[in-house]
Motif scaffolding. Sequence first.
Motif, short mmCIF file in Angstrom:
data_model
loop_
_atom_site.label_atom_id
_atom_site.label_comp_id
_atom_site.label_asym_id
_atom_site.label_seq_id
_atom_site.Cartn_x
_atom_site.Cartn_y
_atom_site.Cartn_z
N ARG A 64 0.82 -1.21 0.00
CA ARG A 64 0.00 0.00 0.00
C ARG A 64 0.86 1.26 0.00
NH1 ARG A 64 -4.20 -0.01 4.66
NH2 ARG A 64 -4.52 2.07 3.78
N LEU A 65 1.94 1.23 0.73
CA LEU A 65 2.83 2.39 0.74
C LEU A 65 3.47 2.60 -0.63
CD1 LEU A 65 4.56 1.95 4.22
CD2 LEU A 65 2.87 3.69 3.58
N GLY A 66 3.89 1.49 -1.24
CA GLY A 66 4.47 1.60 -2.58
C GLY A 66 3.49 2.17 -3.58
N ASP A 67 2.23 1.75 -3.47
CA ASP A 67 1.20 2.26 -4.38
C ASP A 67 0.97 3.75 -4.15
OD1 ASP A 67 -0.80 1.92 -6.37
OD2 ASP A 67 -2.33 1.94 -4.82
N ALA A 68 0.97 4.18 -2.90
CA ALA A 68 0.74 5.60 -2.60
C ALA A 68 1.91 6.47 -3.05
CB ALA A 68 0.50 5.78 -1.10
N VAL A 69 3.14 5.95 -2.94
CA VAL A 69 4.32 6.77 -3.23
C VAL A 69 4.66 6.77 -4.72
CG1 VAL A 69 6.78 7.05 -2.77
CG2 VAL A 69 5.24 6.44 -0.90
N TRP A 70 4.58 5.59 -5.35
CA TRP A 70 5.02 5.50 -6.75
C TRP A 70 3.91 5.16 -7.75
CZ3 TRP A 70 8.22 3.33 -2.88
CH2 TRP A 70 9.46 3.97 -2.72
N GLY A 71 2.76 4.70 -7.27
CA GLY A 71 1.71 4.29 -8.20
C GLY A 71 2.17 3.10 -9.02
N LEU A 114 6.65 1.62 -10.07
CA LEU A 114 7.35 1.13 -8.89
C LEU A 114 8.84 0.95 -9.18
CD1 LEU A 114 4.85 -1.61 -7.70
CD2 LEU A 114 5.36 0.51 -6.52
N PRO A 115 9.68 1.19 -8.19
CA PRO A 115 11.11 0.91 -8.36
C PRO A 115 11.36 -0.59 -8.38
CG PRO A 115 10.67 1.56 -6.11
CD PRO A 115 9.37 1.73 -6.85
N GLY A 116 12.56 -0.98 -8.77
CA GLY A 116 12.88 -2.40 -8.85
C GLY A 116 12.80 -3.10 -7.50
N ASP A 117 13.19 -2.45 -6.45
CA ASP A 117 13.16 -3.02 -5.10
C ASP A 117 12.37 -2.06 -4.21
OD1 ASP A 117 13.60 -4.01 -2.54
OD2 ASP A 117 15.63 -4.70 -3.01
N ARG A 168 0.09 -8.79 -4.74
CA ARG A 168 -0.35 -9.89 -3.87
C ARG A 168 0.78 -10.48 -3.04
NH1 ARG A 168 -5.28 -12.66 -4.58
NH2 ARG A 168 -6.71 -11.62 -5.99
N LEU A 169 1.98 -10.52 -3.60
CA LEU A 169 3.09 -11.19 -2.92
C LEU A 169 4.09 -10.23 -2.31
CD1 LEU A 169 3.83 -14.02 -5.54
CD2 LEU A 169 2.26 -14.06 -3.60
N GLY A 170 4.08 -8.99 -2.75
CA GLY A 170 5.07 -8.04 -2.29
C GLY A 170 6.19 -7.88 -3.31
N ALA A 171 6.62 -6.65 -3.47
CA ALA A 171 7.63 -6.37 -4.49
C ALA A 171 8.95 -7.08 -4.19
CB ALA A 171 7.85 -4.86 -4.58
N HIS A 172 9.30 -7.21 -2.90
CA HIS A 172 10.59 -7.84 -2.56
C HIS A 172 10.63 -9.30 -2.96
CE1 HIS A 172 7.85 -8.64 0.77
NE2 HIS A 172 8.64 -9.63 1.14
N ARG A 173 9.50 -10.00 -2.78
CA ARG A 173 9.48 -11.43 -3.11
C ARG A 173 9.55 -11.65 -4.62
NH1 ARG A 173 5.10 -15.82 -0.68
NH2 ARG A 173 6.20 -17.72 -1.38
N VAL A 174 8.85 -10.80 -5.37
CA VAL A 174 8.88 -10.90 -6.82
C VAL A 174 10.25 -10.52 -7.36
CG1 VAL A 174 7.94 -9.92 -8.95
CG2 VAL A 174 6.40 -10.57 -7.09
N ALA A 175 10.82 -9.45 -6.82
CA ALA A 175 12.13 -8.99 -7.31
C ALA A 175 13.22 -10.01 -7.01
CB ALA A 175 12.47 -7.64 -6.69
N ALA A 176 13.04 -10.79 -5.94
CA ALA A 176 14.07 -11.77 -5.57
C ALA A 176 14.15 -12.93 -6.56
CB ALA A 176 13.79 -12.31 -4.17
#
Length: 634
Positions: A53-60, A63-66, A438-446
Amino acid sequence: MGGPAVARKMVVRLLGPFEVMVDGRPARLTTGRLRALLAALAMSAGRVVTMERLGDAVWGTDLPGDVRRSLTTYVTRLRAALGDDLIGTEPRGYLLRADRDDVDVYLFQRLTDEARRCPDRVRRRAMLSDALDLWRGVPFEGVPSRSLAETEAPRLVEAYLGAAEQRMDLDIDLERYAGLVADLTELTARFPLRESLWLRLMEVLDRTGSPAEALARYDRMRSHLAEELGVDPRPELQDAYADLLAGQPIRPPGRIDRPVPPAQLPAEVETFTGRHLALARLDALLSGVPIAVVHGAPGVGKSALAVHWAHRVRDRFPDGQLYLDLRGYDADRSALPAATAVRCLLSSLPTRPEQLPSGLSAQAGLLRSLLSGKRMLLVLDNAHDAAQVRPLLPGTAGCLVVVTSRDQLSGLVTAEGAHPMRLDVLTAAEARQLLVRRLGAHRVAAEPGPTDEIVARCAGLPLALAVVAARATTNPAFSLSALAGELRDTQGRLDAFAATDAATDLRAVFSWSYRTLSPAAARLFRCLGPPAAPDITATAAAALAGIPVPQARLQLDEMARVNLVHEHRPGRYAVHDLLRAFAAELAAGQHDRAERTATTTALLGLGERHGEGTSLAGLAAARREIRRLARAGG
């Protein structure tokens, strides 16, 4: 030795230009993203806000890579500006340690809630005044967050207008007219489509001895509604106009006992992603198209789109929003009969059971009468056919109806002028973003490689992606690589998309559409299971099924009507990869060995003659199947 740390006081103001104070002194946040981060935390003061939710509010969507690492950086900068003790870290995200009354949004909500429960009119008016005094302008001014602007700001503005109208009603009842004309004139200029404000302005002008000015304001408002929306004023305004023309005082429209407008929309899916083009096409309908038909393959996200869009535009329909699941394609229940559907809608409107006439036609007429002159949004979800929907449609402009169905509902397009909109699968970028949500950007980026494989094997189908994401969420120790391996191992089958809930089990969801096919069309659908070219013609389908071309064309059209295939170009029909796997499973489960042998032999012969409708993989599969059948019959 130092004394105990003193808890600091922070005040966040979001109902106007963004402001933050720490211990009474302004805190300066130099970047828009820092302000967006603090605003998102403040909107849930005292509660954890997830990374997503924070990522969506800040970057829409950009999103950054991590996301996790970037958020950590911004939180560090925010703590440097405000103080380390004011922002807490939790496993799922961050929280703002602030008293809710120190965030103007929450203080406004508390005051209006208390005013609503207060029996004393003078005290209630004072509470509403205190709440409205918190507003200094447009919410989130100076906060560059598309998410907050599109989701939270409209809700807050609607709450502000509701509180303002309640206070004005009390002023009118208490005969406190000073300043009301100026306040209402300003509000009608800012919100010219909100008819309840115009009605109050006309009433105050009439009560203060200016009926001619009230008539002039009505004419101005009527012209504006006609130009912007192509509709007439609501009945209450027309009644007030008639009173003025007759030289009579405007009869109050019963503000205290006015029924609460229905607000039946289901909750939004927080992980809704993408669909910007589809949302823009729906937005365009606000200019005058009264009926939209959103159709598409099973599991493609029609209901989620309709509900998400309805929430975005609900403020455009001040008389309410109606929602009804028509159960057109359902696991255990039959489609909702039209007569039952009409009565469900009538029960949501101001009418008593003893007033209901008998018979579907008369009840549909009453529904049209109750909707006449209203501006309401109707979401008719999961329709079976046009006959089920037709009695539920309003008879006049002002209301907008969004129908979702697997069926194309061409009858509504032909007879009622509905606007058809086929919803396609997600793009690869949208599918990846859904997994991020759904999974979080960190899990997908990993695990970028396995993520891409999951996206490819789900072929853009939102339900398939949601099933895989749910498995990953409920089993956080499972790597995405392992889940991608499961999909790889079950390629050509739907085992990896099974679920205990029939509403999310891919086989079950597909089967509800398959069951609507005629026996001949069902047989042809089963023939489409082997791997093939991106699309197929009626000629190729006829060869696979061993039937005349005209019959194949009719059966393909029947499948296209319920979106089991898609005629993406005239005469060429595409089948989604997962629907093709479903067809192959159905074919493998058939006891008619002769049918399966004929299909695979036809596929082999078709490919070897001219390659139409098949592929190298399809030829290889056909050869293997023929050999297997031969051994089984040996």
